[in-house]
Design a protein around this motif. Sequence first.
Motif, PDB file in Angstrom:
ATOM      1  N   GLY A 134       5.180  -1.908  -6.175  1.00 38.74           N
ATOM      2  CA  GLY A 134       6.438  -1.485  -5.913  1.00 38.74           C
ATOM      3  C   GLY A 134       6.109  -0.511  -4.166  1.00 38.74           C
ATOM      4  N   LEU A 135       5.906   0.758  -4.249  1.00 38.91           N
ATOM      5  CA  LEU A 135       6.163   1.795  -3.317  1.00 38.91           C
ATOM      6  C   LEU A 135       4.395   1.821  -3.538  1.00 38.91           C
ATOM      7  CD1 LEU A 135       6.384   2.969  -1.139  1.00 38.91           C
ATOM      8  CD2 LEU A 135       7.231   5.443  -3.018  1.00 38.91           C
ATOM      9  N   PRO A 136       4.009   2.218  -4.773  1.00 38.78           N
ATOM     10  CA  PRO A 136       2.176   2.704  -4.413  1.00 38.78           C
ATOM     11  C   PRO A 136       1.570   1.442  -4.506  1.00 38.78           C
ATOM     12  CG  PRO A 136       3.488   3.071  -6.689  1.00 38.78           C
ATOM     13  CD  PRO A 136       4.479   2.349  -6.374  1.00 38.78           C
ATOM     14  N   SER A 137       2.319  -0.267  -4.625  1.00 40.36           N
ATOM     15  CA  SER A 137       1.282  -0.702  -3.264  1.00 40.36           C
ATOM     16  C   SER A 137       1.558  -1.407  -2.299  1.00 40.36           C
ATOM     17  CB  SER A 137       2.042  -2.062  -4.414  1.00 40.36           C
ATOM     18  OG  SER A 137       1.616  -3.444  -3.141  1.00 40.36           O
ATOM     19  N   ARG A 138       2.476  -0.432  -1.547  1.00 35.99           N
ATOM     20  CA  ARG A 138       3.036  -0.822  -0.077  1.00 35.99           C
ATOM     21  C   ARG A 138       1.702   0.216   0.392  1.00 35.99           C
ATOM     22  NH1 ARG A 138       5.470  -3.454   4.209  1.00 35.99           N
ATOM     23  NH2 ARG A 138       5.849  -4.302   2.227  1.00 35.99           N
ATOM     24  N   VAL A 139       2.434   1.905  -0.125  1.00 36.39           N
ATOM     25  CA  VAL A 139       1.354   3.027   0.390  1.00 36.39           C
ATOM     26  C   VAL A 139      -0.394   2.528   0.248  1.00 36.39           C
ATOM     27  CG1 VAL A 139       0.628   5.263   0.113  1.00 36.39           C
ATOM     28  CG2 VAL A 139       2.705   4.247  -0.377  1.00 36.39           C
ATOM     29  N   PHE A 140      -0.601   1.902  -0.995  1.00 34.35           N
ATOM     30  CA  PHE A 140      -2.104   1.449  -1.356  1.00 34.35           C
ATOM     31  C   PHE A 140      -2.709   1.027   0.441  1.00 34.35           C
ATOM     32  CE2 PHE A 140      -4.836  -2.044  -2.072  1.00 34.35           C
ATOM     33  CZ  PHE A 140      -6.107  -0.534  -1.943  1.00 34.35           C
ATOM     34  N   GLN A 141      -1.948  -0.147   0.161  1.00 37.68           N
ATOM     35  CA  GLN A 141      -2.408  -1.838   1.155  1.00 37.68           C
ATOM     36  C   GLN A 141      -1.785  -1.108   2.677  1.00 37.68           C
ATOM     37  OE1 GLN A 141      -0.678  -5.784   0.364  1.00 37.68           O
ATOM     38  NE2 GLN A 141       0.620  -4.153  -1.221  1.00 37.68           N
ATOM     39  N   HIS A 142      -1.011  -0.062   2.985  1.00 41.62           N
ATOM     40  CA  HIS A 142      -0.632   1.077   4.386  1.00 41.62           C
ATOM     41  C   HIS A 142      -2.055   2.073   4.224  1.00 41.62           C
ATOM     42  CE1 HIS A 142       0.433   2.881   7.521  1.00 41.62           C
ATOM     43  NE2 HIS A 142      -0.073   3.793   7.836  1.00 41.62           N
ATOM     44  N   GLU A 143      -2.512   2.346   3.344  1.00 45.23           N
ATOM     45  CA  GLU A 143      -4.376   3.410   3.858  1.00 45.23           C
ATOM     46  C   GLU A 143      -5.147   2.217   3.510  1.00 45.23           C
ATOM     47  OE1 GLU A 143      -0.899   6.378   3.876  1.00 45.23           O
ATOM     48  OE2 GLU A 143      -3.497   6.124   4.428  1.00 45.23           O
ATOM     49  N   PHE A 144      -5.127   1.730   2.670  1.00 48.07           N
ATOM     50  CA  PHE A 144      -6.495   0.440   2.568  1.00 48.07           C
ATOM     51  C   PHE A 144      -6.420  -0.044   4.176  1.00 48.07           C
ATOM     52  CE2 PHE A 144      -8.876  -3.224   1.487  1.00 48.07           C
ATOM     53  CZ  PHE A 144     -10.001  -3.117   1.190  1.00 48.07           C
ATOM     54  N   ASP A 145      -5.858  -0.551   4.678  1.00 50.96           N
ATOM     55  CA  ASP A 145      -5.970  -0.772   6.068  1.00 50.96           C
ATOM     56  C   ASP A 145      -6.024  -0.125   7.383  1.00 50.96           C
ATOM     57  OD1 ASP A 145      -4.607  -3.352   5.723  1.00 50.96           O
ATOM     58  OD2 ASP A 145      -2.862  -3.246   6.597  1.00 50.96           O
TER      59      ASP A 145
END
Length: 275
Positions: free
Chosen positions: A207-218
């Motif tokens: 969900g949202l935590p996954s989306r935010v993590f992937q954006h910041e990991f990028d």
Amino acid sequence: MACATWLQSSSLSYALAPVLCRHARLSASLRCFYHLSSTGRLGYSNVLHRPPLMDVSVQARRGFSVREDEVASPADLSFEPPLKIVEYPDPILRARNKRINTFDENLKKLVDEMFDVMYKTDGIGLSAPQVGLNIRLMVFNPVGERGEGEEIVLINPRVYKYSKKTVLFNEGCLSFPGIYADVERPESVKVDAQDITGARFTVNLSGLPSRVFQHEFDHLQGTLFFDRMTEEVLESIREQLQALEKKYESKTGLPSPEKIDMRKRRQAVAGFGRS
């Protein structure tokens, strides 16, 4: 109505504090996640189930790289508040980010300062390079409000698995003020990271935590969200990117280190590594 976004781990097993959905009411049986749009309203997507995760070994077969990062020095961790958001096309956003090996009071202060600037700029996630520090650190809070939700700190994160199922979502970025566009990402990921004390843990995000993590990991990989957009979507924000490039040139007196008009036509970036 509260919408619970779950976070599970082999070493942790708990739910993130309920995300209070002030502007929407959805069935609690649906997983839901939100984003702030340019209108200031909350948007959402629903995912009915968590798809299976793809092992990181598949990344290697697809040409994604896994590398050891250089260790950050005390100078790399040095900062002076207040922190300021680094905007595209500043080369800091493309620089290599070093692994953190010192867990001290300075790091705790840095984390506090990052949360502070994140909340002040109405963000829900922030990476260290976005505040001018090329180190492998991110913070986020899916609620985006101080004192609400759960503040998450991930240091030296690595992706072990990610779902085959992907979700298209309208993203924004503090380093691209006022720009919002669709980005397709895996719905869930399995992450290994360290906390503020240096303790290592593994966690599944969806969900949202996954989306935010992937954006910041990028960001920690030197990848920007427009790198993952299709050519059609990218075209819709081209003029806004050009405006940021001109703003950089006017502010620094230097030529833009990258220009969207010089970007070669290619497929959007996939996976979590850089070859």
